[in-house]
Design a protein around this motif. Structure first.
Motif, PDB file in Angstrom:
ATOM      1  N   VAL A 149     -34.335  38.197 -18.913  1.00  0.00           N
ATOM      2  CA  VAL A 149     -34.688  38.799 -20.202  1.00  0.00           C
ATOM      3  C   VAL A 149     -33.595  38.478 -21.217  1.00  0.00           C
ATOM      4  N   ALA A 150     -33.642  39.122 -22.374  1.00  0.00           N
ATOM      5  CA  ALA A 150     -32.704  38.825 -23.447  1.00  0.00           C
ATOM      6  C   ALA A 150     -31.259  38.980 -22.989  1.00  0.00           C
ATOM      7  N   GLY A 151     -30.413  38.049 -23.408  1.00  0.00           N
ATOM      8  CA  GLY A 151     -29.007  38.094 -23.040  1.00  0.00           C
ATOM      9  C   GLY A 151     -28.441  36.701 -22.909  1.00  0.00           C
ATOM     10  N   THR A 152     -27.199  36.627 -22.470  1.00  0.00           N
ATOM     11  CA  THR A 152     -26.530  35.348 -22.222  1.00  0.00           C
ATOM     12  C   THR A 152     -26.182  35.259 -20.745  1.00  0.00           C
ATOM     13  N   VAL A 203     -33.294  24.337 -18.174  1.00  0.00           N
ATOM     14  CA  VAL A 203     -31.860  24.584 -18.059  1.00  0.00           C
ATOM     15  C   VAL A 203     -31.300  23.575 -17.073  1.00  0.00           C
ATOM     16  N   ARG A 204     -30.265  22.850 -17.481  1.00  0.00           N
ATOM     17  CA  ARG A 204     -29.737  21.767 -16.648  1.00  0.00           C
ATOM     18  C   ARG A 204     -28.480  22.228 -15.897  1.00  0.00           C
ATOM     19  N   ALA A 205     -28.245  21.572 -14.762  1.00  0.00           N
ATOM     20  CA  ALA A 205     -27.138  21.976 -13.895  1.00  0.00           C
ATOM     21  C   ALA A 205     -25.790  21.867 -14.591  1.00  0.00           C
ATOM     22  N   GLY A 206     -25.659  20.958 -15.534  1.00  0.00           N
ATOM     23  CA  GLY A 206     -24.382  20.789 -16.223  1.00  0.00           C
ATOM     24  C   GLY A 206     -24.185  21.742 -17.394  1.00  0.00           C
ATOM     25  N   ASP A 207     -25.193  22.562 -17.713  1.00  0.00           N
ATOM     26  CA  ASP A 207     -25.062  23.503 -18.834  1.00  0.00           C
ATOM     27  C   ASP A 207     -24.046  24.588 -18.497  1.00  0.00           C
ATOM     28  N   GLY A 208     -23.508  25.165 -19.540  1.00  0.00           N
ATOM     29  CA  GLY A 208     -22.564  26.261 -19.338  1.00  0.00           C
ATOM     30  C   GLY A 208     -23.230  27.621 -19.413  1.00  0.00           C
ATOM     31  N   GLN A 209     -24.026  27.841 -20.489  1.00  0.00           N
ATOM     32  CA  GLN A 209     -24.668  29.129 -20.701  1.00  0.00           C
ATOM     33  C   GLN A 209     -26.077  28.940 -21.244  1.00  0.00           C
ATOM     34  N   PHE A 210     -26.886  29.975 -21.057  1.00  0.00           N
ATOM     35  CA  PHE A 210     -28.208  30.028 -21.680  1.00  0.00           C
ATOM     36  C   PHE A 210     -28.325  31.384 -22.368  1.00  0.00           C
ATOM     37  N   THR A 211     -28.720  31.372 -23.652  1.00  0.00           N
ATOM     38  CA  THR A 211     -28.844  32.597 -24.441  1.00  0.00           C
ATOM     39  C   THR A 211     -30.261  32.718 -24.974  1.00  0.00           C
ATOM     40  N   SER A 212     -30.791  33.933 -24.943  1.00  0.00           N
ATOM     41  CA  SER A 212     -32.144  34.170 -25.432  1.00  0.00           C
ATOM     42  C   SER A 212     -32.233  35.548 -26.079  1.00  0.00           C
ATOM     43  N   ARG A 213     -33.082  35.666 -27.095  1.00  0.00           N
ATOM     44  CA  ARG A 213     -33.404  36.963 -27.676  1.00  0.00           C
ATOM     45  C   ARG A 213     -34.798  36.909 -28.285  1.00  0.00           C
TER      46      ARG A 213
END
Length: 222
Positions: A149-152, A203-213
């Protein structure tokens, strides 16, 4: 006639001597031949009857005592008993989702992490809704589909991380925003939708973070 009645009375007394016979009322006020009576379970303890069996506690009383002696608390319990709150939790576990999460994930992340949560909820499920045992087992073992859900979220395979993969958010989306960032925080990709029925992200394995709202729950795309 009086003489005959007296003989008959004597003979009757002899015939029932084993159960007692008296010409007048008993000194104790009890009926002739009556033995001592057993106290009822609700009688008040006395010297002659020191042991009175208390009625056994029911499942609600037993569970209330267990919860009261623990550190666990039920959200929104208020003045209701712990047993009543647990029965409400049983109903919630039958829903398709709770606060945007599948029931097993809700249990694992919101309830089993509370002090004494596994012990109290395990007892409550076994008492009041054993049909929810599979959900509790999945939550305890971590064998459930995870939604986000929403968050980082940090990208990774840890318990509080978001695994790499494809996700979809569906529903009446309003002002939905998401972004993928590198480990240093650089924006790799993002999207903003004022109105949409669904949106997807990988979302890729090399990503650092994913943020959604504003996007509801991101579910793994099958």
């Amino acid at each position: 006639m009086r003489h005959a009645f007296g003989v008959g009375a004597a003979a009757l007394c002899a015939a029932v001597v084993l159960v007692g016979c008296t010409d007048g009322p008993s000194k104790t006020g009890e009926a002739a031949g009556a033995g001592p009576t057993s106290p009822s379970p609700s009688s008040t303890p006395t010297a002659a009857n020191p042991r009175v069996v208390a009625p056994a506690a029911g499942p609600e009383e037993q569970f209330n005592a267990l919860a009261l002696g623990s550190r666990f608390f039920f959200d929104g319990q208020g003045t209701a008993s712990a047993a009543a709150a647990m029965k409400r939790y049983c109903e919630l576990l039958g829903e398709k989702e709770l606060n945007g999460l599948p029931p097993a994930q809700w249990l694992a992340e919101k309830e089993l992490t509370k002090p004494d949560g596994p012990r109290v909820l395990g007892d409550g499920v076994s008492r009041f809704c054993p049909e929810r045992g599979a959900t509790l087992k999945a939550a305890s073992e971590g064998s459930y589909e995870r939604w986000f859900v929403a968050g980082t979220y940090e990208v990774g395979s840890g318990p509080k991380q978001m695994p790499a993969g494809s996700y979809v958010a569906a529903g009446a989306l309003r002002d939905c925003y998401w972004e993928r960032t590198s480990k240093s925080g650089e924006v790799l990709d993002n999207q903003f939708a004022t109105s949409a029925q669904e949106t997807r992200v990988t979302v890729r394995a090399g990503d650092g973070q994913f943020t959604s709202r504003g996007c509801g729950a991101w579910k793994p795309e099958s």
